[in-house]
Structures are given as C-alpha cells and as structure tokens.
Motif scaffolding. Structure first.
Motif, PDB file in Angstrom:
ATOM      1  N   UNK A 175      11.842   7.125   6.642  1.00 53.63           N
ATOM      2  CA  UNK A 175      11.966   6.197   7.712  1.00 53.63           C
ATOM      3  C   UNK A 175      13.369   5.529   7.244  1.00 53.63           C
ATOM      4  N   UNK A 176      13.409   5.191   6.647  1.00 48.06           N
ATOM      5  CA  UNK A 176      15.031   4.803   5.966  1.00 48.06           C
ATOM      6  C   UNK A 176      16.386   5.382   6.213  1.00 48.06           C
ATOM      7  N   UNK A 177      16.262   7.329   5.900  1.00 46.01           N
ATOM      8  CA  UNK A 177      17.191   7.745   6.269  1.00 46.01           C
ATOM      9  C   UNK A 177      17.446   7.478   7.978  1.00 46.01           C
ATOM     10  N   UNK A 178      15.941   7.752   8.836  1.00 43.48           N
ATOM     11  CA  UNK A 178      16.531   8.384  10.240  1.00 43.48           C
ATOM     12  C   UNK A 178      16.937   6.748  10.933  1.00 43.48           C
ATOM     13  N   UNK A 235      15.108  -3.412  15.016  1.00 41.13           N
ATOM     14  CA  UNK A 235      15.560  -4.034  15.053  1.00 41.13           C
ATOM     15  C   UNK A 235      14.890  -4.961  13.757  1.00 41.13           C
ATOM     16  N   UNK A 236      14.240  -5.058  13.779  1.00 42.83           N
ATOM     17  CA  UNK A 236      13.013  -6.416  12.587  1.00 42.83           C
ATOM     18  C   UNK A 236      12.366  -5.051  11.633  1.00 42.83           C
ATOM     19  N   UNK A 237      13.018  -4.012  11.371  1.00 44.75           N
ATOM     20  CA  UNK A 237      12.569  -3.234   9.817  1.00 44.75           C
ATOM     21  C   UNK A 237      13.379  -3.985   9.204  1.00 44.75           C
ATOM     22  N   UNK A 286      23.434  -2.890   8.672  1.00 41.06           N
ATOM     23  CA  UNK A 286      22.228  -2.128   8.470  1.00 41.06           C
ATOM     24  C   UNK A 286      21.826  -1.036   8.147  1.00 41.06           C
ATOM     25  N   UNK A 287      23.510   0.276   8.726  1.00 38.82           N
ATOM     26  CA  UNK A 287      23.264   1.293   8.667  1.00 38.82           C
ATOM     27  C   UNK A 287      23.754   1.364   6.236  1.00 38.82           C
ATOM     28  N   UNK A 288      24.034   0.549   6.462  1.00 38.91           N
ATOM     29  CA  UNK A 288      23.942   0.520   5.078  1.00 38.91           C
ATOM     30  C   UNK A 288      22.994   0.120   4.125  1.00 38.91           C
ATOM     31  N   UNK A 289      22.171  -0.737   4.750  1.00 36.50           N
ATOM     32  CA  UNK A 289      20.990  -1.149   4.136  1.00 36.50           C
ATOM     33  C   UNK A 289      19.805  -0.088   3.848  1.00 36.50           C
ATOM     34  N   UNK A 290      19.818   0.730   4.955  1.00 36.32           N
ATOM     35  CA  UNK A 290      19.149   2.137   5.351  1.00 36.32           C
ATOM     36  C   UNK A 290      19.181   2.707   4.516  1.00 36.32           C
ATOM     37  N   UNK A 291      20.956   3.591   4.198  1.00 39.11           N
ATOM     38  CA  UNK A 291      20.986   4.486   2.774  1.00 39.11           C
ATOM     39  C   UNK A 291      21.325   4.028   1.834  1.00 39.11           C
ATOM     40  N   UNK A 292      21.577   2.435   0.858  1.00 37.04           N
ATOM     41  CA  UNK A 292      20.527   2.136  -0.444  1.00 37.04           C
ATOM     42  C   UNK A 292      19.483   2.291  -0.336  1.00 37.04           C
ATOM     43  N   UNK A 316      17.376   4.270   1.094  1.00 38.91           N
ATOM     44  CA  UNK A 316      16.450   5.278   1.036  1.00 38.91           C
ATOM     45  C   UNK A 316      16.571   6.464  -0.478  1.00 38.91           C
ATOM     46  N   UNK A 317      18.137   5.840  -0.871  1.00 42.30           N
ATOM     47  CA  UNK A 317      19.060   6.049  -1.856  1.00 42.30           C
ATOM     48  C   UNK A 317      17.862   5.430  -3.107  1.00 42.30           C
ATOM     49  N   UNK A 318      17.586   4.850  -3.314  1.00 46.20           N
ATOM     50  CA  UNK A 318      16.817   4.030  -4.521  1.00 46.20           C
ATOM     51  C   UNK A 318      15.068   4.677  -4.398  1.00 46.20           C
TER      52      UNK A 318
END
Length: 850
Positions: A76-79, A225-227, A305-311, A313-315
């Motif tokens: 989900x975070x990757x997508x 936009x709310x995730x 938002x893109x950085x937030x989801x990428x980091x 997903x990595x965690x």
C-alpha cells in the motif's frame, strides 16, 4: 495534481457536488477516526518499535496476521508513493509541458509529453525522494517540516484568493483527437447561483484518463489523500516517545485536514463553475493572487507525500526482515547504515515503487491503493478489538477514548467501502491475504511475542479448550486463576464475592475438602453436595467452578486440588485461604444481598458453622504447611483476614464522601533489612491491587501505595523511582511516604547490630535463599513481638481507614517447628486492621511491552 489536498477538494466537488463531497469526507474520516482511536490505544500500551501498524498488528494478533498485513501495508505504501509521484508528474506536465498538437514549446512550456517522457520525469522525482530517505529520518523530518510551512503558507494564500480575486474567465486547453480544444471555465466569486449549480452530483469523464467517474472511483482517489494518518506510526522506530507523539500528532492531523477539506469544498462550490472544477485540476493557479506560490505548494505537498510513503514502506520492510517471518527472502533488508538507517530496505522499496511507475496514470492504481489501506485499517481495528475483548490485565493503554464498539464500527466501515469502491480489488486483496496467512501459519518460525489467541480462547466454549496451549503462555496476557479453599460457605460469602472481583476474567475455582475415607463409605458423599455448591454459585452470581475432594487431612486435600484442578491451560496459579485465627465465624450467607433482597432461603446441604468450643479441622502447623506446599508448587498465595467484615456495597455506595481507598504495602514488614519494592512478590502484590481496582465495582476506589523510608536514605529519590515504576506499569496510585525509623529501631535492637553489620550480612544471605523455590529463611525467630506490634500500629495509623489492605506475605520458615510462631507473627501484624489480604507471589505477572 490530485494528490495535493488543495486540488483534490476541487476534483471531488467538481464530480460529486457539495452534498456528496461532504458525505465522502464524512465517511472517509469516520473510518479514519475509528482507526486512529485503535492506533492510539495500541500505541500507548507499552513500548512501540519500528514498523508502525505492522508492529502493532503482529504483536497483538501474532506473526501470521502481522506478517501478511505487513506485506499488504508495504505494498500500500509502495503504490501510494508511486501514486504521489505520478500526481507530481501530472502537475509538472500541466505547468511546463508542451501543449498537445504543438511540436515545439513556447515560454515555460518546454517539456515533451508522452508515456516514456512522463516515466522519465517520475524516475527523476523518485530518485530525489530516494536521496532524502537514504540520508536518514532526521533530514526527512527537517524536509517535511519545511514543506509543512510552505503548504501552510500556500493554503493561507488560497483562502485569501477566494475573497480577493475578482470574477474571471479561465480558458482550458483539453486534448482532442485533432489536437486540442479550448473550453471556458469561470471563477464567479461568491455567487448563490454557482453554489446551487454545484450542490448536486455531475459525474463526467476524467480528462486525464478518459474514464467515466462515479461515486466509488471519486471516493477511491479522494481516500488516498487521507491515508497520511499512518505516516507518524510508520516512523515509530525513529520517534523518541512514540506512545506520546503518535496519539497527539495523529489526532491533530485528522481534525485539521478534515476541517480544511470541508472549508475548501464549500469555498470552491460557491465560487467556481463545474466546468472549471472538472476540466482543470490546477485551476487554483489561475485564481490565486500569487500563482507561482500555488505551484510550489502543490509540488511540495505531493513530494512530501511521496517521501512519506517511501520511507514508511522501507521501515515496514525492515521490521518484516528483522522479525525473520519470511526467512532469507528479506535477509538483505536487514542491513543498516552506521547510524541505524535501513538503507537496503529503502533501496528495495525504491525499486518496487519504480516498477509501479510503469502503470502510468495515477487514477489507474488509486483503487488498488485504497483497497490495501482499507484492509490495513480494518486489521488495526481488529487488533485493538482482540486486545479489548481479551481483557488481559496488562492491556492498560493510557489512551482510553475507545471501546470495542469503535473498533467494530471501524472494521465494518472499512469492509463496506472496500467492496463499494472495487469488488474485484477487494476480493483479490482478501484472497492474497488468505494465502499469506496460510503460508505464514505453516512456514514461519515460532515467536516470543505472545499469542492473543491464548487470551481469547479462554472465553470460548469447551470445544476450543483443546486449542489452549500452555507452551504459548506469555506474561502480557497473564491473569489470576484462583483456587479459593472454603470450609463452609456460610462463613465465606463475602470472601467468595471478593475473590470473584480479583479474578479479572480468569479461572475461579471454589475448592472444598471433605475429611472422610472413601474405603469406609458405601458411595461418594460429594455427589449430593455438588448441587448445593452449584446453586450457591448461581445465587451469588460469581463466575466460578466447583471442585470437591475427599482426603484424610485438609493439607492432603489442598495438595490434590492444586495438582488436579483445571484443564489444559486453565489451571489455578493462585491459592486463596481464609486466615487462621480464633475468631468465631459469622453466618454471612444469611445476610448476603443475594438472599436478603430476594428473600431467598440459604441453599440446603451446608452444615451449621462451628462454635467457639468446637475443635478446628486443622492445626496451625498444618495450615502453614499448606502455604509452604503451594509455594513449593510455584503457586501464588493470598491469605484473607476479616473479609467477612467488608461491606462492599456500603463502601462503594458512598458517592457524597471521598472515594474509598485500597492501601498497598509492597514491602516485607517482617524483614525490614531486606525491604525492596521491585521484587517478584512486590510486583505481584501491586498487580493484584491494580486488578481489584480494575473491577467494575471497585473503579471508584483509589490505590494508595505506602513507601516506608528511613532517615538518611534519600526518600525523594526512592519516591521518584517508585513513581517511574508505576508509570511503566500503567498503574495509577498515590504514593505516601511513611517514616518508620522508630519501628526498624526495635528490629535492630533485637538483631543486636546496625544496618550493614554482621547481622545485616546474614540477612543478605537469607534474602538470596528466599529467591529459591525450596530454601526458606530462618528470620522468624529474630523478629520480636514488640517489633511486629509496632509495625501493626504503623499500618493502622494511616488514615483514612481503607476499604481493604494488601500486605506482603513472607515465606514460611524452613524449620517446621517454627510454623506456630510464624502464624503468631502474622496474626499480630494484621490484628485489628480490618479487611486485609496477605500476598506472596512467585511468578512474573507485569509487562511493559506492547
């Protein structure tokens, strides 16, 4: 562009209208709100490590659910990261792309537009996110804070623009098979006619994908936009105080964004016609008093938002790898930098996001992302629901604004919206989740996290009892399982009721020993008594089993019950005895409300109480021997004195007066030379007092903890240390310092030596013996009656008088000839104290883990 909250509101309102837009925001934030309550509850129930929602779910529901949902949450975070990158590409192309039908750009429109060019732009932007995440969480936090300031400034500018900008027409260039065509949108300023036109729905074709919009497709895009509510919990391993920061930050973010979305929706409906809202998602630049700032804000918000989801997903990937749920498949993701940043997990997450970028348009993957997030949110609510229904004493979150109802509502909301948005995606996601569950169940290694299933199966019917595995017991889900020995229920009615409050949804067995020999009897004499005991349990409304036995002595009978009571994982771990004294028993059963209020007769089959002249069924030595036997068998022991004098209904009914108190003395008053507040017995005593306070009938009561201090021992440091211990254990209690120099002086006079001398050294040796399971100290002969009476007076002087007292029960002496003296000292210590419980614990029962 739609990934920016400012543009997202225009997209939703343009297609759905104001009424449906407000309904969408309400439904989305209702689901999010219920999930946030569950997240806050779990996050404040002990230490929280890296992994966020994955860590919460895995530690609550076990490795199967945790691992499968962890993979889903990672995807989900990757997508989501790919979604935001594609949204940023759209915004860049809208601002700087060469218009369709033109071979060369003019002015700022210099970027070519095609699938491969847009993929190239997305790759470059994703590489920028990768660089920030590789540096570490600190630079990411600084970058997001800077972006927050920029977005806040842009939002303020937009709000001003709605009032300051005059009505204007906005030409909109749209792609067409012959090149492009121009439509005219308009910013009318505040207009009642514009507001009326935008109230209802008007779904049209999305000009970026060519797909017809509907309620479900618009909701899918809007929900993404709310995730961001999980962004803080995903960084739980990088936060200094996650249990403090996550609830406050998450709730504040949810309330703030909900208000902003609704405010923007209303302002856009009242000032922009539907053509402008539907055909130009970047219309805010055209109506802003400073258009470049809006462009910067959209870019900044989307990049954040893109950085937030990428980091995030990595965690999650790093936490999955560290837990070894997938073996060597994720071994590479364990590697970290010198500063602890999981660089390989970041790189692997970046590679997967790069693959998702090949999908193209963002609305294509919006439905899948939303389904994954909804599934994760539903499981978070399920984890909190399971912890709440388990009723484990160690589930004491400091965040209390949740119930099992909110968890169920969150689960139902997530499931309903999943299937409304995309039945195919929802079914496929659940199937994928089921496959992961089965794979982890059969292939993953066993864990030491504790299985909540062991706490839940306890409440189930007999057929599930076979699933209760004692090898999976964990201290987090410990509960008291009581064996109360009752000689005659007529004199133990209130004690039976009191222990029922102490069991905290645990096993409760009423034990009774009949002194007869079956060889000399024609039939079992216990069968006729069984109905009377079961009827007693029903009338007293206690959740207890009954276990009766025949034995030549009471001591042998208690041994039998300790060995044989219970089944599987449901066996007594705590023995409760009435106190051995010379007081004549009172018939409390006849005065019990269960019989007096309903005018019921006392069940037949129980003999009358013994008179003061009637000899007792066991001697003092045999009574203390029962205590020693239980401790040898690693059972906790509670001795209850004068509990028949406890009128619980009267004590807890005094609403106008100060609430009743429970006095707790977690120090061995008979061993002042070895006074400690953090040994196993003291912690067990604290746990039992806390469990009583958690019972519904005792919630008004207040715990008062007494800290005995001597001159020159830095009492404030001791108090602060004890206060920190209570905070770690999530036990709310008032600490009261009690000077006891005058009392201990009597002890040292008897021992003929000051603290630290030879006598003290001997006590240290005895203390080491006390930690064993068989060797007992010989301290009994070294404590004088004068000292014990002084200790009794010290306890008695603490006012106001409590409803009940909890005192430390020392081990019996190793020399059985000293058993009568040991019992005599206990009698002196508790004389005149009213309802008192002497407690000795041998098992660890407290937990500071999640």
């Amino acid at each position: 562009t739609l990934t920016s909250p400012m543009s997202l509101a225009g997209f939703v309102v343009g297609h759905a209208g104001l009424y449906q837009a407000l309904a969408m925001f309400t439904v989305a934030y209702f689901i999010i709100g219920m999930t946030v309550l569950s997240v806050c509850a779990i996050a404040t129930n002990g230490a929280l490590d890296a992994g966020g929602a994955y860590y919460m779910i895995s530690r609550a529901l076990g490795p199967e659910f945790g691992g499968s949902i962890g993979i889903m949450f990672f995807l989900a975070n990757v997508c989501g990261s790919a979604l935001y990158v594609l949204g940023l590409v759209e915004a860049v192309v809208d601002s700087f792309g060469i218009p369709p039908g033109q071979k060369a750009g003019t002015g700022v429109h210099v970027l070519p537009q095609s699938y491969w060019y847009e993929l190239l732009y997305g790759t470059v932007l994703l590489a920028l996110c990768l660089l920030v995440c590789l540096v570490g969480a600190s630079i990411y936090a600084k970058a997001t804070f800077l972006i927050f300031l920029i977005v806040a400034g842009v939002l303020g500018t937009i709000l001003v623009s709605f009032f300051a900008t005059r009505p204007i027409g906005v030409p909109i260039r749209l792609p067409h098979f012959n090149g492009s065509e121009i439509e005219n949108g308009s910013f009318t300023g505040f207009s009642l006619a514009t507001l009326r036109d935008n109230l209802g729905g008007g779904y049209a074709v999305d000009y970026t994908t060519g797909q017809m919009m509907s309620f479900s497709s618009v909701f899918a895009v809007m929900f993404n936009g709310c995730t961001g509510i999980m962004a803080g919990s995903n960084m739980s391993g990088d936060l200094k105080r996650p249990s403090y920061s996550i609830p406050r930050g998450t709730i504040s973010a949810v309330l703030f964004t909900y208000l902003v979305y609704n405010l923007l929706a209303f302002l856009m409906c009242a000032t922009c016609n539907r053509t402008l809202l539907q055909k130009d998602y970047g219309f805010l630049r055209d109506i802003s008093i400073f258009p470049p700032l809006v462009t910067v804000g959209i870019y900044a918000a989307t990049l954040s938002a893109a950085m937030s989801n990428l980091i995030g997903a990595s965690r999650i990937l790093y936490a999955l790898a560290r837990d070894d749920l997938f073996g060597r498949a994720l071994a590479l993701a364990k590697k970290t930098s010198a500063s602890g940043n999981p660089v390989m997990a970041v790189i692997l997450s970046w590679l997967v996001v790069q693959l998702v970028l090949f999908s193209g348009k963002l609305n294509t993957i919006a439905g899948v992302v939303t389904t994954f997030f909804l599934l994760v949110y539903a499981t978070v609510n399920l984890a909190c629901l399971a912890l709440e229904w388990a009723s484990a004493p160690n589930f004491r979150p400091t965040f209390r604004y949740f119930t099992w109802h909110t968890c169920l509502l969150g689960i139902a909301g997530c499931c309903v919206m999943m299937f409304l948005i995309s039945p195919v995606s929802a079914s496929a996601s659940l199937g994928f989740l089921l496959i992961l569950l089965l794979a982890l169940h059969y292939l993953s290694p066993s864990s030491t996290w504790g299985y909540i299933s062991q706490a839940l199966i306890f409440h189930q019917v007999r057929k599930y009892l076979l699933m209760l595995d004692v090898r999976k017991d964990h201290v987090k889900f410990w509960r008291p399982q009581m064996l109360l020995m009752v000689q005659n229920p007529r004199g133990s009615a209130r004690l039976i009721d009191f222990v029922n409050d102490l069991k905290k949804s645990g096993l409760y067995v009423l034990g009774h020993v009949e002194l007869q020999d079956l060889d000399t009897l024609p039939s079992d004499p216990l069968q006729p008594q069984q109905d009377s005991w079961l009827s007693l349990v029903d009338k007293l409304n206690v959740k207890a089993f009954v276990s009766l036995t025949l034995a030549p002595s009471v001591r042998h009978g208690v041994r039998q019950l300790l060995f044989t009571s219970g089944l599987g994982g449901m066996r007594p771990n705590t023995l409760v005895l009435g106190f051995y004294d010379d007081e004549a028993p009172q018939d409390g059963l006849a005065r019990h409300p269960a019989f007096t209020s309903a005018r019921e007769e006392v069940p037949l089959g129980f003999p009358p109480l013994r008179t003061p002249t009637t000899p007792k069924l066991l001697s003092p030595r045999e009574y203390v021997g029962i205590v020693a036997d239980a401790l040898k068998m690693l059972r906790n022991v509670l001795l209850a004195r004068q509990l028949e004098g406890l009128d619980k209904a009267w004590e807890l009914r005094r609403a106008a007066s100060p609430p009743p108190t429970i006095h707790v003395w977690p120090v061995n008053l008979l061993r002042p030379d070895s006074a400690r507040y953090a040994d196993t017995c003291s912690l067990f005593l604290l746990q039992m007092a806390c469990v009583l306070n958690m019972a519904r009938a005792w919630r008004r009561a207040r715990l008062r903890l007494f800290l005995c201090v001597e001159a020159g021992t830095m009492p404030h440091a001791q108090e602060e240390k004890l206060r920190q211990l209570l905070k770690d254990l999530r036990i709310q209690a008032q600490i009261q310092l009690v000077p006891w120099d005058a009392v201990t002086r009597l002890h040292w006079q008897t021992r003929c030596g000051p603290p630290g001398g030879p006598a003290s050294a001997g006590a240290a040796e005895e203390e080491e013996e006390e930690e064993g399971a068989v060797n007992f100290p010989a301290n009994t002969t070294q404590v004088s009656d004068e000292y014990v009476c002084a200790a009794n007076k010290l306890v008695l002087e603490q006012s106001p008088a409590p409803a009940v007292r909890f005192l430390y029960l020392p081990r019996p002496p190793a020399d059985t000839s000293l058993y009568p003296l040991y019992l005599h000292q206990l009698e002196l210590l508790t004389r005149g104290l009213g309802p008192t419980v002497l407690v000795h614990g041998v098992s660890a029962v407290t937990s500071t883990q999640l």
